[in-house]
Design an enzyme around this catalytic site. Structure first.
Site: not given
Ligand code: FAD
Ligand code: EPU
Length: 337
Positions: A333, A237, A163
């Site tokens: 994050e 997250s 991240r």
């Molecule tokens: P924004 O929220 O618009 O911006 C994020 C940051 O990047 C800000 O600081 C912004 O200024 C900067 N920025 C954006 N675009 C640019 C650009 N072109 N140039 C320079 N700076 C820029 N993240 C994960 O890693 N793994 C996941 O599994 C994951 N699951 C998610 C699930 C949900 C339901 C949600 C809502 C979010 C999740 N995220 C996850 C977080 C998010 O999707 C990512 O961080 C994504 O990359 C953000 O993209 P954005 O375009 O919305 O960025």
């Molecule tokens: N867990 C719990 N309780 C909860 C949530 C999770 O006990 O409420 C336990 C689960 O049972 C599992 C472990 O935590 O044993 C991991 O959970 P999960 O697989 O849901 O993934 P995570 O570690 O909670 C991370 C990323 C996610 C990404 C998933 C899948 C971070 C901060 N988050 O979540 O990214 O989608 O793994 O790879 O690393 C994001 O960055 O926004 C995001 C959603």
């Protein structure tokens, strides 16, 4: 042209009802450079917005918000085995994944359904289900906010980490990402090591998965535990998963035998923050307009009309309680503005 007092409620997935003092979007580098020529750019705070899915607004943005709408998915180079694709930073990440999956290009199927833009994907090195975007990025093109010059960052220069990237560290706030180059594979080498993917594929009755099967499995897993921002405001997250020493982990395990961990190296492990937050009793807590999601404690949610400051304070209370209970410092994050 900068619009004034522009509503951002539909441009952030937390659905915070805030305004930008000034706002404009750009569809090309030329449009971006024209906007950067505005004298206010050097005087006012600047925020680059993609899909707004990793941002929590706590107040109106007193400055300039520039939304990246640079589109385009173009094959740069193709061999029998691999494909280099250039993608405009304003493309929707999941739509790009869908296109890759439909073409049988492997490498990003595990990153299906992550909200946001392609341009933000390198910023925090998006990751899920055993894959990080750094694994497929070969270079990042960006425009310098002060000089307006364009430059390429090689994969190594991006200094990717969990991240993390150079765009969150020493180059923070200096660049606008305009294009990302990805190296994808034609002969799929699928990553199904993440347990939940294998189980889901088994349940789907699939023993020899395709790129599309893995994408479908990831989408199914994500839909089962993460809230859809269109229905319930959130930014995924809210915290990173903390890294702790093996010694600390071993002593915690004496008190909490069920604690979960992922290996990092000989001295460190990663602990899921979701487990810590659930064990501390926060899962599903509802404070009226905001709370902790019922199926995934890492996700803070807006039940409607929440104030970003309340969510920020909730995050601080959670951080404090995790420190008190486990001696682990959680790191946020999401970008709090
Ligand atoms: P924004 O929220 O618009 O911006 C994020 C940051 O990047 C800000 O600081 C912004 O200024 C900067 N920025 C954006 N675009 C640019 C650009 N072109 N140039 C320079 N700076 C820029 N993240 C994960 O890693 N793994 C996941 O599994 C994951 N699951 C998610 C699930 C949900 C339901 C949600 C809502 C979010 C999740 N995220 C996850 C977080 C998010 O999707 C990512 O961080 C994504 O990359 C953000 O993209 P954005 O375009 O919305 O960025
Ligand atoms: N867990 C719990 N309780 C909860 C949530 C999770 O006990 O409420 C336990 C689960 O049972 C599992 C472990 O935590 O044993 C991991 O959970 P999960 O697989 O849901 O993934 P995570 O570690 O909670 C991370 C990323 C996610 C990404 C998933 C899948 C971070 C901060 N988050 O979540 O990214 O989608 O793994 O790879 O690393 C994001 O960055 O926004 C995001 C959603």
């Amino acid at each position: 042209m900068l619009a004034s007092s522009y509503p951002l409620i539909d441009l952030n997935t937390f659905h915070m009802d805030v305004k930008a003092q000034w706002f404009a979007s750009f569809k090309s580098k030329a449009e971006l450079r024209a906007l950067l020529a505005d004298s206010r750019i050097s005087e006012e705070p600047l925020l680059i917005l993609g899909g707004g899915s990793n941002i929590l607004f706590t107040e109106d943005f007193e400055g300039i918000v520039l939304k990246n709408n640079i589109k385009g998915i173009q094959v740069f180079e193709e061999t029998n085995e691999s494909i280099l694709v250039d993608v405009g930073a304003g493309e929707n990440w999941h739509q790009f994944v869908v296109k890759a999956v439909d073409n049988g290009w492997a490498g990003i199927e595990n990153l299906s359904l992550i909200p946001g833009s392609v341009g933000a994907s390198p910023i925090q090195n998006i990751g899920a289900y055993g894959v990080e975007v750094k694994d497929v990025i070969t270079s990042v093109e960006a425009v310098n906010i002060l000089t307006k010059e364009s430059r390429q960052f090689s994969q190594a220069e991006c200094q990717f980490g969990y991240r993390d990237s150079i765009f969150k560290q020493e180059e923070k706030g200096k660049w606008i990402i305009t294009k990302v180059r990805f190296a994808l594979m034609k002969n799929a080498v699928l990553n199904t090591t993440y347990g939940a993917i294998k189980d889901t594929l088994n349940k789907m009755g699939i023993s020899i998965p395709t790129v599309k099967d893995v994408s479908r499995a990831v989408i199914a897993i994500r839909q089962s535990k993460l809230p859809d921002p269109a229905q319930l405001g959130n930014a995924g997250s809210f915290f990173k998963n903390p890294e702790i020493s093996i010694n600390q982990f071993n002593s915690l395990k004496e008190n909490y035998p069920a604690i979960v961990s992922y290996p990092i190296d000989a001295t460190k492990v990663k602990v899921p923050a979701g487990w810590l937050i659930e064990t501390a009793g926060w899962k599903g807590k509802n404070f009226g307009t905001y709370g902790v999601y019922k199926d995934q404690s890492l996700v803070l949610v807006n039940y409607g009309n929440a104030d970003g400051n309340d969510i920020k304070k909730l995050a601080q209370s959670i951080t404090h309680s995790i420190w008190e209970m486990f001696g682990i410092q959680l790191e946020i994050e999401v970008n709090i503005i």
